[in-house]
Design a protein around this motif. Structure first.
Motif, mmCIF file in Angstrom:
data_model
loop_
_atom_site.group_PDB
_atom_site.id
_atom_site.type_symbol
_atom_site.label_atom_id
_atom_site.label_comp_id
_atom_site.label_asym_id
_atom_site.label_seq_id
_atom_site.Cartn_x
_atom_site.Cartn_y
_atom_site.Cartn_z
ATOM 1 N N ILE A 139 2.211 -1.885 1.810
ATOM 2 C CA ILE A 139 3.992 -2.143 1.793
ATOM 3 C C ILE A 139 4.209 -3.612 0.652
ATOM 4 C CG2 ILE A 139 3.524 -2.261 3.776
ATOM 5 C CD1 ILE A 139 2.598 -5.444 4.321
ATOM 6 N N GLY A 140 5.188 -4.154 0.991
ATOM 7 C CA GLY A 140 5.173 -5.555 -1.085
ATOM 8 C C GLY A 140 4.959 -6.750 0.539
ATOM 9 N N HIS A 141 4.243 -8.068 -0.280
ATOM 10 C CA HIS A 141 4.281 -8.663 0.494
ATOM 11 C C HIS A 141 5.512 -8.924 1.464
ATOM 12 C CE1 HIS A 141 2.924 -13.335 0.439
ATOM 13 N NE2 HIS A 141 2.525 -12.703 1.429
ATOM 14 N N HIS A 142 7.295 -8.717 0.418
ATOM 15 C CA HIS A 142 8.770 -8.894 1.180
ATOM 16 C C HIS A 142 8.556 -8.608 2.511
ATOM 17 C CE1 HIS A 142 8.635 -5.777 -1.413
ATOM 18 N NE2 HIS A 142 10.087 -5.738 -0.607
ATOM 19 N N GLU A 143 7.865 -7.394 2.627
ATOM 20 C CA GLU A 143 8.320 -6.492 3.657
ATOM 21 C C GLU A 143 7.388 -6.751 4.819
ATOM 22 O OE1 GLU A 143 9.352 -2.442 1.388
ATOM 23 O OE2 GLU A 143 7.108 -3.526 1.431
ATOM 24 N N PHE A 189 10.271 -2.914 -7.666
ATOM 25 C CA PHE A 189 8.667 -2.766 -7.266
ATOM 26 C C PHE A 189 8.372 -1.390 -6.307
ATOM 27 C CE2 PHE A 189 4.100 -2.984 -7.852
ATOM 28 C CZ PHE A 189 3.988 -3.062 -9.076
ATOM 29 N N MET A 190 8.622 -2.336 -5.174
ATOM 30 C CA MET A 190 7.639 -0.868 -4.567
ATOM 31 C C MET A 190 8.204 0.131 -4.005
ATOM 32 S SD MET A 190 5.265 -2.246 -3.045
ATOM 33 C CE MET A 190 5.149 -1.702 -2.005
ATOM 34 N N LYS A 191 9.771 0.669 -4.338
ATOM 35 C CA LYS A 191 9.994 2.011 -4.641
ATOM 36 C C LYS A 191 9.572 2.742 -5.773
ATOM 37 C CE LYS A 191 14.784 4.186 -5.144
ATOM 38 N NZ LYS A 191 16.312 3.747 -5.656
#
Length: 223
Positions: free
Chosen positions: A171-175, A203-205
């Motif tokens: 996961i991204g931190h924002h998620e 970036f995560m995509k």
């Protein structure tokens, strides 16, 4: 307990020797944070008070990777922030969050990977999830977007980690807030939460596209 302690010391000694780890096209440079009695005791204290986990050592079983950016422009600045075992370098703080922030990995803008802590040693980088998560910090910020070399390095590192551990989520931190109402979330202070924007959906995509063959689990919405 003695066996666990010996294994922990061996992991730290391997890091202190500055050994480089290779796996196919992956090179990891060992630049360890000092693991002393203070960091060890603060980590065990954090596991107890913030995650509600009672154990005698600072180990974790990684099932998740959380991707971050550092919000600064250099590896050196990031290491300077992580150096002290105490949050903000202030041992006199007596609240329940005295342990400093840290991460298992830092990735430079040219894709160079540095390992700061063994994968199975606790690092404080994501509220509610530190007990099961390996942290990857990428040098960059909202005004300094992460690079293609960092994207590729993250993908290689995550593939490497997934081959070693039962990684289920990336996961991204924002998620991370999407996990707040699931059984994965372990945070004793229900009001302890901050909104994050790193490393962003774009970036995560791109990262998920590169690691899609790992067939990791999607973020749960309810458990």
């Amino acid at each position: 307990m003695k066996i666990i302690f010996i294994r922990l010391i061996n992991c730290v000694l391997i890091l202190m020797l500055g050994i480089e780890v290779y796996s196919q096209d992956l090179r990891i440079y060992q630049t360890p944070l000092e693991w002393n009695k203070e960091r060890d005791s603060l980590t065990i204290e954090y596991l107890n008070k913030r995650h509600g986990i009672h154990q005698d050592d600072a180990t974790i079983v990684p099932t998740m990777v959380v991707v971050h950016w550092t919000a600064n422009d250099s590896y050196e600045k990031t290491m300077a922030i992580f150096k002290s075992p105490f949050l903000n370098g202030r041992p006199e703080l007596l609240n329940q969050s005295r342990l400093n922030v840290s991460s298992q990995y830092i990735i430079e803008r040219d894709g160079t990977i540095f390992q700061l802590l063994p994968d199975t040693i606790f690092a404080r980088h994501t509220i509610g999830l530190n007990y099961c998560a390996i942290g990857i910090e990428n040098i960059g910020s909202n005004s300094m977007p992460l690079t293609k070399k960092q994207l590729n390095a993250n993908a290689r590192l995550i593939k490497y980690l997934s081959a070693k551990y039962p990684i289920k989520y990336v996961i991204g931190h924002h998620e991370y807030g999407q996990l707040k109402n699931t059984s994965l979330w372990k945070e004793t202070d229900l009001n302890y939460f901050t909104n994050k924007i790193d490393p962003g959906d774009k970036f995560m995509k791109g990262l998920r596209r590169k690691i899609r063959k790992l067939k990791l689990q999607k973020l749960p919405t309810n458990e």
